[in-house]
Design a protein around this motif. Structure first.
Motif, PDB file in Angstrom:
ATOM      1  N   ASP A  92       0.870  -1.183   0.000  1.00 52.79           N
ATOM      2  CA  ASP A  92       0.000   0.000   0.000  1.00 52.79           C
ATOM      3  C   ASP A  92       0.902   1.227   0.000  1.00 52.79           C
ATOM      4  N   VAL A  93       0.875   2.008  -1.068  1.00 53.82           N
ATOM      5  CA  VAL A  93       1.732   3.184  -1.211  1.00 53.82           C
ATOM      6  C   VAL A  93       0.876   4.431  -1.063  1.00 53.82           C
ATOM      7  N   GLU A  94       1.346   5.329  -0.234  1.00 54.66           N
ATOM      8  CA  GLU A  94       0.643   6.580   0.026  1.00 54.66           C
ATOM      9  C   GLU A  94       1.597   7.718  -0.291  1.00 54.66           C
ATOM     10  N   GLU A  95       1.128   8.726  -1.011  1.00 51.10           N
ATOM     11  CA  GLU A  95       1.977   9.874  -1.336  1.00 51.10           C
ATOM     12  C   GLU A  95       2.048  10.810  -0.129  1.00 51.10           C
ATOM     13  N   GLN A  96       3.247  11.241   0.189  1.00 47.77           N
ATOM     14  CA  GLN A  96       3.448  12.178   1.274  1.00 47.77           C
ATOM     15  C   GLN A  96       3.395  13.586   0.702  1.00 47.77           C
ATOM     16  N   THR A  97       2.571  14.434   1.266  1.00 45.75           N
ATOM     17  CA  THR A  97       2.398  15.778   0.700  1.00 45.75           C
ATOM     18  C   THR A  97       3.425  16.782   1.216  1.00 45.75           C
ATOM     19  N   GLU A  98       3.925  16.568   2.425  1.00 47.72           N
ATOM     20  CA  GLU A  98       4.952  17.450   2.967  1.00 47.72           C
ATOM     21  C   GLU A  98       6.231  16.669   3.145  1.00 47.72           C
TER      22      GLU A  98
END
Length: 86
Positions: free
Chosen positions: A78-84
């Motif tokens: 499960d890959v989640e994009e980090q916004t900061e």
């Protein structure tokens, strides 16, 4: 077990000096105690319901070895994009 073949080496002041991928043996770039390339470090404490109860496993994988490992999974990571980014 920790010993002479440890993949992490530290200077006397506790600063990281050497980090080697446990899978392929690649020496990672370390500058002033900071790893300067992609690496995943795993520290896992096994519990009562495993055959390894009471053991703590530590290992490091370079990014290429990590990619090779997860490409063998039946269920994708499960890959989640980090916004900061820090």
């Amino acid at each position: 077990m920790r010993g002479e073949d440890t993949m992490r080496k530290y200077r006397q002041n506790g600063q990281l000096e050497t980090l080697i991928c446990n899978s392929c043996g690649k020496r990672m770039v370390v500058e002033e105690g900071i790893v300067r390339e992609g690496v995943i470090s795993v520290d896992h404490v096994w519990d009562f319901f495993s055959e390894k109860d009471g053991e703590v496993h530590h290992f490091d994988l370079c990014e290429a070895c990590y990619d090779d490992m997860i490409n063998q999974f039946r269920i994708a990571v499960d890959v989640e994009e980090q916004t900061e980014l820090l």
